[in-house]
Design a protein around this motif. Structure first.
Motif, PDB file in Angstrom:
ATOM      1  N   ASP A 219       0.823  -1.200   0.000  1.00 28.01           N
ATOM      2  CA  ASP A 219       0.000   0.000   0.000  1.00 28.01           C
ATOM      3  C   ASP A 219       0.861   1.255   0.000  1.00 28.01           C
ATOM      4  N   ARG A 220       0.205   2.386  -0.067  1.00 25.11           N
ATOM      5  CA  ARG A 220       0.883   3.664  -0.259  1.00 25.11           C
ATOM      6  C   ARG A 220       1.810   4.035   0.900  1.00 25.11           C
ATOM      7  N   ASP A 221       1.574   3.444   2.088  1.00 25.29           N
ATOM      8  CA  ASP A 221       2.441   3.684   3.238  1.00 25.29           C
ATOM      9  C   ASP A 221       3.636   2.733   3.264  1.00 25.29           C
ATOM     10  N   GLY A 222       3.694   1.825   2.293  1.00 29.31           N
ATOM     11  CA  GLY A 222       4.787   0.869   2.243  1.00 29.31           C
ATOM     12  C   GLY A 222       4.508  -0.418   2.989  1.00 29.31           C
ATOM     13  N   ALA A 223       3.295  -0.576   3.516  1.00 27.09           N
ATOM     14  CA  ALA A 223       2.935  -1.800   4.230  1.00 27.09           C
ATOM     15  C   ALA A 223       2.536  -2.889   3.236  1.00 27.09           C
ATOM     16  N   LEU A 224       2.797  -4.140   3.624  1.00 28.56           N
ATOM     17  CA  LEU A 224       2.396  -5.267   2.792  1.00 28.56           C
ATOM     18  C   LEU A 224       0.932  -5.607   3.043  1.00 28.56           C
ATOM     19  N   ILE A 225       0.196  -5.867   1.987  1.00 30.96           N
ATOM     20  CA  ILE A 225      -1.159  -6.395   2.091  1.00 30.96           C
ATOM     21  C   ILE A 225      -1.054  -7.886   1.785  1.00 30.96           C
ATOM     22  N   VAL A 226      -1.256  -8.691   2.820  1.00 33.65           N
ATOM     23  CA  VAL A 226      -1.003 -10.130   2.721  1.00 33.65           C
ATOM     24  C   VAL A 226      -2.323 -10.892   2.750  1.00 33.65           C
ATOM     25  N   ARG A 227      -2.484 -11.789   1.784  1.00 34.15           N
ATOM     26  CA  ARG A 227      -3.667 -12.644   1.746  1.00 34.15           C
ATOM     27  C   ARG A 227      -3.380 -13.889   2.581  1.00 34.15           C
ATOM     28  N   ALA A 228      -3.949 -13.921   3.781  1.00 36.44           N
ATOM     29  CA  ALA A 228      -3.730 -15.021   4.719  1.00 36.44           C
ATOM     30  C   ALA A 228      -5.014 -15.838   4.855  1.00 36.44           C
ATOM     31  N   ALA A 229      -4.944 -16.893   5.668  1.00 39.72           N
ATOM     32  CA  ALA A 229      -6.094 -17.783   5.827  1.00 39.72           C
ATOM     33  C   ALA A 229      -7.318 -17.037   6.347  1.00 39.72           C
ATOM     34  N   GLY A 230      -7.109 -16.051   7.200  1.00 38.35           N
ATOM     35  CA  GLY A 230      -8.228 -15.314   7.777  1.00 38.35           C
ATOM     36  C   GLY A 230      -8.645 -14.098   6.980  1.00 38.35           C
ATOM     37  N   GLY A 231      -8.088 -13.922   5.795  1.00 39.11           N
ATOM     38  CA  GLY A 231      -8.410 -12.759   4.979  1.00 39.11           C
ATOM     39  C   GLY A 231      -7.197 -11.866   4.799  1.00 39.11           C
ATOM     40  N   LEU A 232      -7.413 -10.658   4.310  1.00 37.35           N
ATOM     41  CA  LEU A 232      -6.313  -9.737   4.059  1.00 37.35           C
ATOM     42  C   LEU A 232      -5.770  -9.168   5.370  1.00 37.35           C
ATOM     43  N   GLN A 233      -4.455  -9.176   5.502  1.00 38.91           N
ATOM     44  CA  GLN A 233      -3.782  -8.620   6.671  1.00 38.91           C
ATOM     45  C   GLN A 233      -2.825  -7.525   6.201  1.00 38.91           C
ATOM     46  N   ARG A 234      -2.693  -6.482   7.014  1.00 40.10           N
ATOM     47  CA  ARG A 234      -1.784  -5.384   6.690  1.00 40.10           C
ATOM     48  C   ARG A 234      -0.550  -5.502   7.576  1.00 40.10           C
ATOM     49  N   VAL A 235       0.611  -5.699   6.958  1.00 42.04           N
ATOM     50  CA  VAL A 235       1.862  -5.864   7.699  1.00 42.04           C
ATOM     51  C   VAL A 235       2.649  -4.568   7.586  1.00 42.04           C
ATOM     52  N   MET A 236       2.827  -3.887   8.708  1.00 38.41           N
ATOM     53  CA  MET A 236       3.474  -2.583   8.701  1.00 38.41           C
ATOM     54  C   MET A 236       4.982  -2.702   8.540  1.00 38.41           C
ATOM     55  N   LEU A 237       5.603  -1.577   8.176  1.00 44.55           N
ATOM     56  CA  LEU A 237       7.045  -1.536   7.975  1.00 44.55           C
ATOM     57  C   LEU A 237       7.813  -1.968   9.209  1.00 44.55           C
ATOM     58  N   GLY A 238       7.288  -1.658  10.390  1.00 41.76           N
ATOM     59  CA  GLY A 238       8.032  -1.939  11.602  1.00 41.76           C
ATOM     60  C   GLY A 238       7.976  -3.382  12.059  1.00 41.76           C
TER      61      GLY A 238
END
Length: 246
Positions: A219-238
Motif C-alpha cells: 500500500d501507499r504507506d509501504g505496508a504489505l497487504i497479505v492474503r492469509a487464511a483469515g483474509g487480508l492482513q496489513r503488515v506494517m514496515l516496523g
C-alpha cells in the motif's frame, strides 16, 4: 585505502545538487549520525562519521561501524519528506550499479547476492526528518560479528571492487537529491512505484509474527497487504517479516 576524513573528494569540489549536501559536516567519531542530524538540522545538511559509537538500525538494532571500513551518514530535512524511506535505498542501488547488481529487500535493506550491505533508517523529530544510511564498503567477512556473518556482506567482499568511499558518498547523495526533488515536485507516487517494483515482493509467500500468507500488494504507506487464511492482513514496515527465498 582512501581516507574519507583526510582526503574527501566530496568536499574538494561542490556537489551538483539542489538540496542534498547544502552543508556537509564530517566527524571522526560520533554517537549516531542520525542524532547529530536531528540536533543540527538544516535542509539538506549531511552528517558523515568515520565511526559511530551508538549507530542503530530499524527496531533499535545496533549497526556495527568499524572505522575505515564503511560509509555512515545522515541527511537532514526541514519538515516532512514523504517517501524518503523509498528514495534512499533506490539511491544506494543506483550508486553501486556500475560494479554491483544490488537488490532491494522490503522494506529498505539493500543486498548483494542475497546478503545485506546497506541499511536505511528514517526518523522524524520536532518537525525535522532525517535519513540515516549505513553502507558496508571494505569489510571482509571476518570483520562482522559471528552472529551476522551468514547474512552480511560488503561491496568489496561481494564484488572484489575497492571503491573510493568519498566518490561513493557523492554518488549516493546525487541520486538521493534527484528523488527528493521528484518528491518535492509532487510526484512521490513515481518514487513509490519504483521502490515497490524493486522490492519484488508481490506474489511471494511471507511469514510474520501472527501468521503467513501471500503478498497481494504494497500500500501507499509501504505496508504489505497479505492474503492469509483469515483474509487480508496489513503488515506494517516496523514488523518483522521473513521472505521465503530471500
Amino acid at each position: 585505502m582512501p581516507d574519507l576524513l583526510r582526503k574527501p573528494p566530496l568536499l574538494a569540489t561542490p556537489l551538483i545538487t539542489h538540496v542534498v549536501g547544502s552543508r556537509v559536516i564530517v566527524y571522526e567519531t560520533t554517537t549516531s549520525t542520525n542524532d547529530c542530524a536531528l540536533r543540527l538540522g538544516g535542509d539538506g545538511t549531511v552528517i558523515v562519521a568515520e565511526t559511530q559509537t551508538a549507530g542503530r538500525g530499524r527496531h533499535g538494532r545496533a549497526w556495527h561501524s568499524k572505522p575505515g571500513m564503511g560509509l555512515y551518514f545522515s541527511v537532514a530535512f526541514e519538515g516532512a519528506v514523504e517517501g524518503l524511506a523509498f528514495a534512499a535505498p533506490l539511491a544506494v542501488r543506483d550508486a553501486v550499479a556500475p560494479f554491483a547488481d544490488a537488490k532491494l529487500k522490503w522494506p529498505n535493506d539493500v543486498l548483494i547476492d542475497g546478503k545485506k550491505f546497506c541499511g536505511v533508517l528514517v526518523e522524524t523529530r520536532k518537525g525535522r526528518t532525517v535519513v540515516g544510511i549505513g553502507i558496508n564498503v571494505h569489510h571482509m567477512i571476518e570483520d562482522f560479528p559471528e552472529d551476522v556473518r551468514h547474512r552480511a556482506t560488503s561491496i568489496e567482499a561481494a564484488t572484489g571492487v575497492h571503491c573510493d568511499r568519498g566518490e561513493l558518498l557523492r554518488d549516493v547523495l546525487t541520486h538521493l537529491d534527484e528523488r527528493v526533488m521528484v518528491i518535492r515536485s509532487g510526484n512521490v507516487d513515481t518514487v513509490f512505484a519504483e521502490w515497490a517494483d524493486a522490492c519484488d515482493v508481490v506474489g511471494r509467500r511471507v511469514r510474520w509474527t501472527r501468521c503467513e500468507g501471500v503478498v497481494d500488494a504494497i500500500d501507499r504507506d509501504g505496508a504489505l497487504i497479505v492474503r492469509a487464511a483469515g483474509g487480508l492482513q496489513r503488515v506494517m514496515l516496523g514488523e518483522i517479516v521473513e521472505l521465503e527465498g530471500a
